[in-house]
Design an enzyme around this catalytic site. Structure first.
Site, PDB file in Angstrom:
ATOM      1  N   CYS A  95       0.836  -1.196   0.000  1.00 49.25           N
ATOM      2  CA  CYS A  95       0.000   0.000   0.000  1.00 49.25           C
ATOM      3  C   CYS A  95       0.876   1.254   0.000  1.00 49.25           C
ATOM      4  CB  CYS A  95      -0.907   0.002   1.225  1.00 49.25           C
ATOM      5  SG  CYS A  95      -2.112  -1.342   1.238  1.00 49.25           S
ATOM      6  N   CYS A 118       2.146  -8.450   6.422  1.00 49.96           N
ATOM      7  CA  CYS A 118       0.769  -7.969   6.541  1.00 49.96           C
ATOM      8  C   CYS A 118      -0.112  -8.941   7.314  1.00 49.96           C
ATOM      9  CB  CYS A 118       0.176  -7.718   5.158  1.00 49.96           C
ATOM     10  SG  CYS A 118       0.029  -9.201   4.137  1.00 49.96           S
TER      11      CYS A 118
END
Length: 234
Positions: free
Chosen positions: A203, A229
Protein backbone atom coordinates in the site's frame (compact mmCIF):
# COMPACT_ATOMS: atom_id res chain seq x y z
CA UNK A 1 -7.50 -34.44 -3.16
CA UNK A 2 -4.99 -32.96 -0.73
CA UNK A 3 -6.82 -30.52 1.55
CA UNK A 4 -6.12 -28.79 4.84
CA UNK A 5 -8.05 -31.55 6.64
CA UNK A 6 -6.34 -34.45 4.80
CA UNK A 7 -2.84 -32.93 4.96
CA UNK A 8 0.19 -35.20 4.71
CA UNK A 9 3.82 -34.11 4.38
CA UNK A 10 5.71 -34.83 1.19
CA UNK A 11 2.89 -36.60 -0.65
CA UNK A 12 4.03 -35.14 -3.95
CA UNK A 13 7.43 -34.18 -5.35
CA UNK A 14 8.37 -31.91 -8.22
CA UNK A 15 11.21 -31.71 -10.69
CA UNK A 16 13.18 -28.48 -10.39
CA UNK A 17 15.32 -29.07 -13.49
CA UNK A 18 13.79 -26.55 -15.85
CA UNK A 19 13.75 -22.81 -16.49
CA UNK A 20 11.01 -22.34 -13.91
CA UNK A 21 12.85 -24.20 -11.10
CA UNK A 22 9.80 -26.35 -10.43
CA UNK A 23 7.14 -23.65 -10.77
CA UNK A 24 5.63 -25.08 -13.95
CA UNK A 25 5.40 -28.57 -12.44
CA UNK A 26 3.86 -27.22 -9.24
CA UNK A 27 1.23 -25.22 -11.11
CA UNK A 28 0.37 -28.12 -13.40
CA UNK A 29 -0.18 -30.24 -10.30
CA UNK A 30 -2.23 -27.54 -8.53
CA UNK A 31 -4.67 -26.98 -11.38
CA UNK A 32 -5.02 -30.72 -11.97
CA UNK A 33 -5.57 -31.36 -8.25
CA UNK A 34 -7.94 -28.48 -7.49
CA UNK A 35 -9.32 -27.54 -10.92
CA UNK A 36 -11.44 -24.40 -10.39
CA UNK A 37 -11.08 -24.48 -6.59
CA UNK A 38 -7.71 -22.72 -6.46
CA UNK A 39 -7.03 -19.00 -6.73
CA UNK A 40 -3.85 -16.97 -7.12
CA UNK A 41 -3.68 -14.08 -4.63
CA UNK A 42 -1.60 -11.56 -6.55
CA UNK A 43 -0.21 -8.23 -5.33
CA UNK A 44 1.18 -7.47 -8.80
CA UNK A 45 4.78 -7.23 -7.65
CA UNK A 46 7.50 -8.43 -9.99
CA UNK A 47 7.19 -12.04 -8.78
CA UNK A 48 3.53 -11.80 -9.69
CA UNK A 49 4.41 -11.03 -13.29
CA UNK A 50 6.42 -14.25 -13.48
CA UNK A 51 3.64 -16.32 -11.93
CA UNK A 52 0.94 -14.79 -14.11
CA UNK A 53 2.96 -15.65 -17.21
CA UNK A 54 3.41 -19.28 -16.14
CA UNK A 55 -0.17 -19.63 -14.89
CA UNK A 56 -1.44 -18.33 -18.22
CA UNK A 57 0.41 -21.21 -19.92
CA UNK A 58 -1.13 -23.81 -17.60
CA UNK A 59 -4.66 -22.43 -17.17
CA UNK A 60 -5.45 -19.33 -19.28
CA UNK A 61 -8.77 -18.78 -17.49
CA UNK A 62 -7.35 -19.10 -13.97
CA UNK A 63 -8.79 -17.04 -11.12
CA UNK A 64 -6.58 -14.24 -9.79
CA UNK A 65 -7.61 -12.18 -6.78
CA UNK A 66 -6.14 -8.75 -6.05
CA UNK A 67 -6.80 -7.43 -2.54
CA UNK A 68 -7.70 -3.85 -3.37
CA UNK A 69 -7.16 -1.96 -0.12
CA UNK A 70 -8.08 1.32 -1.89
CA UNK A 71 -4.69 2.73 -0.86
CA UNK A 72 -2.42 1.14 -3.45
CA UNK A 73 -0.09 3.19 -5.63
CA UNK A 74 -1.60 4.51 -8.84
CA UNK A 75 1.19 2.66 -10.66
CA UNK A 76 -0.19 -0.62 -9.30
CA UNK A 77 -3.68 0.05 -10.65
CA UNK A 78 -2.21 1.00 -14.01
CA UNK A 79 -0.18 -2.22 -14.07
CA UNK A 80 -3.31 -4.29 -13.48
CA UNK A 81 -4.82 -2.80 -16.62
CA UNK A 82 -1.69 -3.69 -18.59
CA UNK A 83 -1.87 -7.26 -17.27
CA UNK A 84 -5.53 -7.50 -18.33
CA UNK A 85 -4.46 -6.50 -21.83
CA UNK A 86 -1.53 -8.94 -21.90
CA UNK A 87 -3.50 -11.88 -20.47
CA UNK A 88 -7.13 -11.14 -21.41
CA UNK A 89 -8.51 -14.58 -20.52
CA UNK A 90 -7.31 -14.56 -16.91
CA UNK A 91 -10.15 -13.96 -14.46
CA UNK A 92 -8.77 -11.07 -12.40
CA UNK A 93 -11.00 -10.20 -9.43
CA UNK A 94 -10.41 -6.98 -7.48
CA UNK A 95 -11.58 -7.85 -3.96
CA UNK A 96 -12.71 -4.89 -1.86
CA UNK A 97 -12.78 -4.62 1.97
CA UNK A 98 -16.18 -4.44 3.62
CA UNK A 99 -15.33 -1.02 5.07
CA UNK A 100 -14.65 2.00 2.90
CA UNK A 101 -11.79 4.24 4.04
CA UNK A 102 -14.32 6.75 5.41
CA UNK A 103 -16.16 4.04 7.36
CA UNK A 104 -12.87 2.73 8.72
CA UNK A 105 -11.86 6.23 9.83
CA UNK A 106 -15.18 6.75 11.65
CA UNK A 107 -14.81 3.44 13.51
CA UNK A 108 -11.09 3.41 14.22
CA UNK A 109 -9.80 6.94 13.63
CA UNK A 110 -7.93 8.59 10.79
CA UNK A 111 -4.76 6.99 9.41
CA UNK A 112 -5.28 3.57 10.96
CA UNK A 113 -2.25 2.39 8.97
CA UNK A 114 -0.17 4.57 11.31
CA UNK A 115 -1.92 4.07 14.64
CA UNK A 116 -2.62 0.34 14.27
CA UNK A 117 -1.17 -1.13 11.06
CA UNK A 118 -2.01 -4.70 12.10
CA UNK A 119 -5.70 -3.85 12.38
CA UNK A 120 -5.58 -1.95 9.10
CA UNK A 121 -4.08 -4.98 7.34
CA UNK A 122 -6.67 -7.23 8.94
CA UNK A 123 -9.57 -5.11 7.72
CA UNK A 124 -8.26 -4.36 4.25
CA UNK A 125 -6.33 -7.55 3.38
CA UNK A 126 -6.76 -10.51 5.70
CA UNK A 127 -10.55 -10.51 6.02
CA UNK A 128 -11.11 -10.02 2.27
CA UNK A 129 -8.79 -12.93 1.51
CA UNK A 130 -10.57 -15.06 4.11
CA UNK A 131 -13.84 -14.43 2.29
CA UNK A 132 -12.26 -15.27 -1.06
CA UNK A 133 -10.83 -18.55 0.23
CA UNK A 134 -14.10 -19.80 1.73
CA UNK A 135 -15.03 -21.28 -1.65
CA UNK A 136 -11.51 -22.52 -2.51
CA UNK A 137 -9.51 -25.60 -1.56
CA UNK A 138 -6.13 -23.94 -2.15
CA UNK A 139 -4.45 -20.67 -2.98
CA UNK A 140 -1.28 -19.72 -4.81
CA UNK A 141 1.32 -17.27 -3.53
CA UNK A 142 4.51 -15.79 -4.98
CA UNK A 143 6.60 -16.23 -1.83
CA UNK A 144 10.33 -16.83 -2.29
CA UNK A 145 12.63 -18.25 0.39
CA UNK A 146 15.20 -15.55 -0.32
CA UNK A 147 12.81 -12.73 0.60
CA UNK A 148 13.07 -12.85 4.40
CA UNK A 149 13.75 -14.95 7.49
CA UNK A 150 10.04 -15.58 7.92
CA UNK A 151 9.85 -17.12 4.44
CA UNK A 152 13.04 -19.19 4.19
CA UNK A 153 11.38 -22.48 5.19
CA UNK A 154 8.43 -22.18 2.78
CA UNK A 155 7.76 -25.32 0.73
CA UNK A 156 6.10 -25.81 -2.64
CA UNK A 157 2.96 -27.14 -0.92
CA UNK A 158 2.10 -25.88 2.58
CA UNK A 159 -0.60 -26.53 5.14
CA UNK A 160 -1.78 -22.99 5.83
CA UNK A 161 -3.07 -22.75 9.40
CA UNK A 162 -3.88 -19.05 9.06
CA UNK A 163 -6.57 -19.68 6.45
CA UNK A 164 -7.04 -23.43 6.99
CA UNK A 165 -6.21 -24.03 3.37
CA UNK A 166 -3.45 -25.38 1.16
CA UNK A 167 -0.95 -22.71 0.12
CA UNK A 168 0.94 -23.37 -3.11
CA UNK A 169 4.23 -21.48 -3.54
CA UNK A 170 5.79 -22.22 -6.94
CA UNK A 171 8.64 -19.66 -6.77
CA UNK A 172 10.36 -20.69 -3.52
CA UNK A 173 13.72 -21.41 -5.17
CA UNK A 174 13.87 -18.31 -7.36
CA UNK A 175 16.37 -15.53 -6.68
CA UNK A 176 15.73 -11.83 -7.23
CA UNK A 177 18.03 -11.87 -10.26
CA UNK A 178 16.25 -14.88 -11.75
CA UNK A 179 12.89 -13.17 -11.38
CA UNK A 180 14.10 -10.13 -13.30
CA UNK A 181 15.89 -12.22 -15.91
CA UNK A 182 12.59 -13.99 -16.64
CA UNK A 183 10.67 -10.70 -16.80
CA UNK A 184 13.10 -9.22 -19.31
CA UNK A 185 13.32 -12.42 -21.37
CA UNK A 186 9.55 -12.55 -21.82
CA UNK A 187 9.02 -8.77 -22.05
CA UNK A 188 6.55 -8.80 -19.17
CA UNK A 189 5.00 -5.60 -17.83
CA UNK A 190 6.00 -4.59 -14.31
CA UNK A 191 5.48 -1.80 -11.82
CA UNK A 192 7.80 1.14 -12.65
CA UNK A 193 8.28 1.75 -8.92
CA UNK A 194 10.67 -1.21 -8.99
CA UNK A 195 13.01 0.98 -11.04
CA UNK A 196 13.17 3.70 -8.40
CA UNK A 197 14.06 1.76 -5.27
CA UNK A 198 10.90 -0.20 -4.40
CA UNK A 199 11.76 -3.94 -4.38
CA UNK A 200 8.57 -4.80 -2.47
CA UNK A 201 5.42 -2.82 -3.21
CA UNK A 202 2.37 -2.78 -0.97
CA UNK A 203 0.00 0.00 0.00
CA UNK A 204 1.14 3.54 -0.72
CA UNK A 205 0.75 4.55 2.94
CA UNK A 206 3.10 1.84 4.22
CA UNK A 207 5.74 1.43 1.51
CA UNK A 208 8.98 3.39 1.13
CA UNK A 209 11.94 3.00 -1.21
CA UNK A 210 14.92 0.97 0.02
CA UNK A 211 18.51 2.20 -0.06
CA UNK A 212 21.39 0.32 -1.66
CA UNK A 213 22.18 -2.87 0.24
CA UNK A 214 18.92 -2.86 2.16
CA UNK A 215 16.72 -5.90 2.65
CA UNK A 216 14.05 -6.27 0.00
CA UNK A 217 11.29 -5.75 2.58
CA UNK A 218 12.90 -2.89 4.54
CA UNK A 219 10.56 -0.44 2.86
CA UNK A 220 7.43 -2.14 4.20
CA UNK A 221 6.10 -0.59 7.44
CA UNK A 222 9.41 1.25 7.89
CA UNK A 223 10.09 2.28 11.48
CA UNK A 224 7.76 -0.40 12.86
CA UNK A 225 8.42 -3.92 14.15
CA UNK A 226 5.89 -5.19 11.63
CA UNK A 227 7.36 -6.88 8.52
CA UNK A 228 4.37 -8.91 7.25
CA UNK A 229 0.77 -7.97 6.54
CA UNK A 230 -0.43 -11.19 8.18
CA UNK A 231 -1.37 -13.20 5.11
CA UNK A 232 1.61 -15.52 5.48
CA UNK A 233 1.78 -16.24 9.19
CA UNK A 234 1.72 -19.93 9.96
Amino acid sequence: MLTYETWEENVVSFSEEDETKGALSVLNWAYKEYKDEVVYACSFGVEGMVLLHIINQVNPSAKVVFLDTNVHFQETYELIQKVRERFPSLNIIEKQPELTLDEQAKLHGEKLWESNPNLCCKIRKILPLEKSLVVEKAWISGLRREQSETRKHTKFINQDHRFQSIKVCPLIHWTWKEVWRYVYKHSLPYNPLHDVGYPSIGCEKCTLPVGDGGDSRDGRWAGKVKTECGLHYQ
